[in-house]
Design a protein around this motif. Sequence first.
Motif, PDB file in Angstrom:
ATOM      1  N   ILE A  85       0.810  -1.208   0.000  1.00  0.00           N
ATOM      2  CA  ILE A  85       0.000   0.000   0.000  1.00  0.00           C
ATOM      3  C   ILE A  85       0.849   1.267   0.000  1.00  0.00           C
ATOM      4  N   SER A  86       2.005   1.232   0.667  1.00  0.00           N
ATOM      5  CA  SER A  86       2.836   2.436   0.734  1.00  0.00           C
ATOM      6  C   SER A  86       3.419   2.822  -0.616  1.00  0.00           C
ATOM      7  N   SER A  87       3.497   1.856  -1.539  1.00  0.00           N
ATOM      8  CA  SER A  87       4.055   2.153  -2.859  1.00  0.00           C
ATOM      9  C   SER A  87       2.991   2.500  -3.901  1.00  0.00           C
ATOM     10  N   ILE A  88       1.704   2.271  -3.569  1.00  0.00           N
ATOM     11  CA  ILE A  88       0.646   2.572  -4.538  1.00  0.00           C
ATOM     12  C   ILE A  88      -0.335   3.627  -4.022  1.00  0.00           C
ATOM     13  N   SER A  89      -0.140   4.063  -2.765  1.00  0.00           N
ATOM     14  CA  SER A  89      -1.046   5.060  -2.195  1.00  0.00           C
ATOM     15  C   SER A  89      -0.263   6.043  -1.333  1.00  0.00           C
ATOM     16  N   GLU A  90      -0.329   7.324  -1.707  1.00  0.00           N
ATOM     17  CA  GLU A  90       0.378   8.364  -0.960  1.00  0.00           C
ATOM     18  C   GLU A  90      -0.574   9.275  -0.197  1.00  0.00           C
ATOM     19  N   LYS A  91      -1.882   9.089  -0.393  1.00  0.00           N
ATOM     20  CA  LYS A  91      -2.869   9.957   0.244  1.00  0.00           C
ATOM     21  C   LYS A  91      -3.961   9.116   0.886  1.00  0.00           C
ATOM     22  N   ALA A  92      -4.688   9.726   1.821  1.00  0.00           N
ATOM     23  CA  ALA A  92      -5.765   9.021   2.514  1.00  0.00           C
ATOM     24  C   ALA A  92      -6.836  10.010   2.950  1.00  0.00           C
ATOM     25  N   LEU A  93      -8.084   9.527   3.018  1.00  0.00           N
ATOM     26  CA  LEU A  93      -9.171  10.362   3.527  1.00  0.00           C
ATOM     27  C   LEU A  93      -8.959  10.594   5.020  1.00  0.00           C
ATOM     28  N   ARG A  94      -9.279  11.799   5.476  1.00  0.00           N
ATOM     29  CA  ARG A  94      -9.030  12.103   6.896  1.00  0.00           C
ATOM     30  C   ARG A  94      -9.919  11.240   7.787  1.00  0.00           C
ATOM     31  N   TYR A  95      -9.319  10.785   8.881  1.00  0.00           N
ATOM     32  CA  TYR A  95      -9.965   9.899   9.854  1.00  0.00           C
ATOM     33  C   TYR A  95     -10.702  10.709  10.920  1.00  0.00           C
ATOM     34  N   ASP A  96     -10.137  11.853  11.246  1.00  0.00           N
ATOM     35  CA  ASP A  96     -10.768  12.782  12.185  1.00  0.00           C
ATOM     36  C   ASP A  96     -10.336  14.194  11.820  1.00  0.00           C
ATOM     37  N   LEU A  97     -10.674  15.162  12.650  1.00  0.00           N
ATOM     38  CA  LEU A  97     -10.295  16.545  12.374  1.00  0.00           C
ATOM     39  C   LEU A  97      -9.140  17.026  13.246  1.00  0.00           C
ATOM     40  N   THR A  98      -8.773  16.242  14.261  1.00  0.00           N
ATOM     41  CA  THR A  98      -7.752  16.689  15.212  1.00  0.00           C
ATOM     42  C   THR A  98      -6.350  16.631  14.630  1.00  0.00           C
ATOM     43  N   VAL A  99      -5.992  15.506  14.003  1.00  0.00           N
ATOM     44  CA  VAL A  99      -4.652  15.394  13.419  1.00  0.00           C
ATOM     45  C   VAL A  99      -4.463  16.387  12.269  1.00  0.00           C
ATOM     46  N   PRO A 100      -5.436  16.523  11.340  1.00  0.00           N
ATOM     47  CA  PRO A 100      -5.286  17.589  10.330  1.00  0.00           C
ATOM     48  C   PRO A 100      -5.161  18.975  10.956  1.00  0.00           C
ATOM     49  N   PHE A 101      -5.837  19.199  12.079  1.00  0.00           N
ATOM     50  CA  PHE A 101      -5.716  20.484  12.770  1.00  0.00           C
ATOM     51  C   PHE A 101      -4.300  20.685  13.304  1.00  0.00           C
ATOM     52  N   ALA A 102      -3.716  19.624  13.856  1.00  0.00           N
ATOM     53  CA  ALA A 102      -2.332  19.717  14.346  1.00  0.00           C
ATOM     54  C   ALA A 102      -1.384  20.042  13.195  1.00  0.00           C
ATOM     55  N   ARG A 103      -1.604  19.401  12.054  1.00  0.00           N
ATOM     56  CA  ARG A 103      -0.798  19.698  10.868  1.00  0.00           C
ATOM     57  C   ARG A 103      -0.984  21.149  10.443  1.00  0.00           C
ATOM     58  N   TYR A 104      -2.227  21.634  10.499  1.00  0.00           N
ATOM     59  CA  TYR A 104      -2.541  23.019  10.138  1.00  0.00           C
ATOM     60  C   TYR A 104      -1.793  23.998  11.050  1.00  0.00           C
ATOM     61  N   VAL A 105      -1.801  23.711  12.355  1.00  0.00           N
ATOM     62  CA  VAL A 105      -1.143  24.605  13.320  1.00  0.00           C
ATOM     63  C   VAL A 105       0.348  24.718  13.033  1.00  0.00           C
ATOM     64  N   VAL A 106       0.976  23.567  12.768  1.00  0.00           N
ATOM     65  CA  VAL A 106       2.416  23.575  12.489  1.00  0.00           C
ATOM     66  C   VAL A 106       2.713  24.315  11.188  1.00  0.00           C
ATOM     67  N   GLN A 107       1.902  24.048  10.171  1.00  0.00           N
ATOM     68  CA  GLN A 107       2.140  24.639   8.849  1.00  0.00           C
ATOM     69  C   GLN A 107       1.895  26.143   8.842  1.00  0.00           C
ATOM     70  N   HIS A 108       0.981  26.614   9.696  1.00  0.00           N
ATOM     71  CA  HIS A 108       0.602  28.037   9.696  1.00  0.00           C
ATOM     72  C   HIS A 108       0.990  28.727  11.001  1.00  0.00           C
ATOM     73  N   GLN A 109       1.963  28.176  11.722  1.00  0.00           N
ATOM     74  CA  GLN A 109       2.292  28.683  13.054  1.00  0.00           C
ATOM     75  C   GLN A 109       2.685  30.158  13.069  1.00  0.00           C
ATOM     76  N   ASN A 110       3.269  30.656  11.975  1.00  0.00           N
ATOM     77  CA  ASN A 110       3.692  32.057  11.941  1.00  0.00           C
ATOM     78  C   ASN A 110       2.529  33.023  11.702  1.00  0.00           C
ATOM     79  N   GLU A 111       1.369  32.468  11.313  1.00  0.00           N
ATOM     80  CA  GLU A 111       0.197  33.311  11.054  1.00  0.00           C
ATOM     81  C   GLU A 111      -0.801  33.264  12.212  1.00  0.00           C
ATOM     82  N   ILE A 112      -0.563  32.355  13.166  1.00  0.00           N
ATOM     83  CA  ILE A 112      -1.532  32.103  14.237  1.00  0.00           C
ATOM     84  C   ILE A 112      -1.161  32.867  15.496  1.00  0.00           C
ATOM     85  N   GLU A 113      -2.162  33.426  16.151  1.00  0.00           N
ATOM     86  CA  GLU A 113      -1.989  34.056  17.458  1.00  0.00           C
ATOM     87  C   GLU A 113      -2.373  33.042  18.535  1.00  0.00           C
TER      88      GLU A 113
END
Length: 456
Positions: free
Chosen positions: A91-119
């Motif tokens: 699966i790791s060689s034929i799939s690089e993306k996945a549907l989100r399982y919840d909203l918390t982990v994507p939120f953590a990714r969002y915070v890290v990616q946009h940390q300089n824009e967040i108060e």
Amino acid sequence: MAQKPSIPKGTRDFNPEQVAKRNYIFNTIRSAFETFGFQPIETPSFENSNTLMGKYGEEGDRLIFKILNSGDYLSKADAQAYEDRNSNKLISSISEKALRYDLTVPFARYVVQHQNEIEFPFKRYQIQPVWRADRPQKGRFREFFQCDADVVGSKSLWQEVEFIQLYDTVFSALKLEGVTIKINNRKILSGIAEVIGASDKLIDFTVALDKLDKIGEEKVKEEMLGKGISQSGIDKLQPLFTLTGDFETQIESLKAILASSQEGLKGVEELQFINTAITELGLKTATLQLDVTLARGLNYYTGAIFEVSAPKDVKMGSIGGGGRYDDLTGVFGMKDVSGVGISFGLDRIYLVLEELALFPETVSKNVDVLFINFGDKEALFSLKAIKELRANGINAELYPDASKMKKQMNNANKRQIPFVVLVGDDEMNSNTYTLKDMVLGEQIKVHLDDLITKVK
């Protein structure tokens, strides 16, 4: 012969009435989120696989929907894994993306990616669908909405206090009484594991303990034995299985059980702070209950854990949950950013409100008034009035075709439209409208101002 259309198991179509009821819940939750100072964000429906995998424990990882790479994905497949029929490696060689399982982990990714824009502290809410490759059953779907609120950048326990109030505010607004907000602390679970000599098996211990209300005490003990936890350690757990009394009584019992664990006592102290505040502030309809067997299977919780139960007379799983995670963003390279969040289970809340007949009758209201179409002249006259009605916040429409009057009236009845307006030569000459009340069967002739007033 054409194939009969269908949808995947665990997904649903929603008719206009169902959408209206769902929007009622969405709007209630959204209003409470914003009242408490949370701001909305949205993230993509799918993420890079490495963003999601490994964040939910082994059981959670199995439920993540993988997306095949576009194009000729097999040309880049791991040949040996394909030959060995090793799906995990393949699966790791034929799939690089996945549907989100919840909203918390994507939120953590969002915070890290946009940390300089967040108060910071940053309070966000998110209402979007998530996907899980779970076995569909009542109240459990493969595609469903989550309604999350999180705060990152603060370790203050006042956030936990506010989240309990937020739950209470939403369920009070929905007129849903008898809701129980269960609370525990992962530090207490770590302390218990330490006391019974199973610190190295904390995850196995908590996953098994979390199943207590589903499979019972004996099965939980069997699972723990199977995971390598000693019988003597399990025997030390016995006071937990019989722990009773109110919040304060259980707190005192835990202090005795965890006397040798500094970590466990820290968790007890945190719960005591939260309970003292809530007791002082009070709740409208919900009840706060300490449940030391509450573990939740997700690995990232480090402090308080929440799970919300529906009223006792409704057979339904949890309708909300969440907790404190001290270093979720650390997996994305941003260390020591504490967060806490909760989630509302929209679909289960819907089923509970439906079973208890708690949806207001006005929720499904669509059109207030239907104008009967007698021809082009009458239709144009009617549309001028409809324009004014809409400007006054009234949902109005013209039947599109000059069909038989019986057909148009039947349409209004089937759609439960409360008022019908008839416009003929007499009405156009006198600049009036004949208004028919479809519930009472009465009709009167009125001018436009009176028409607006009566329909409102």
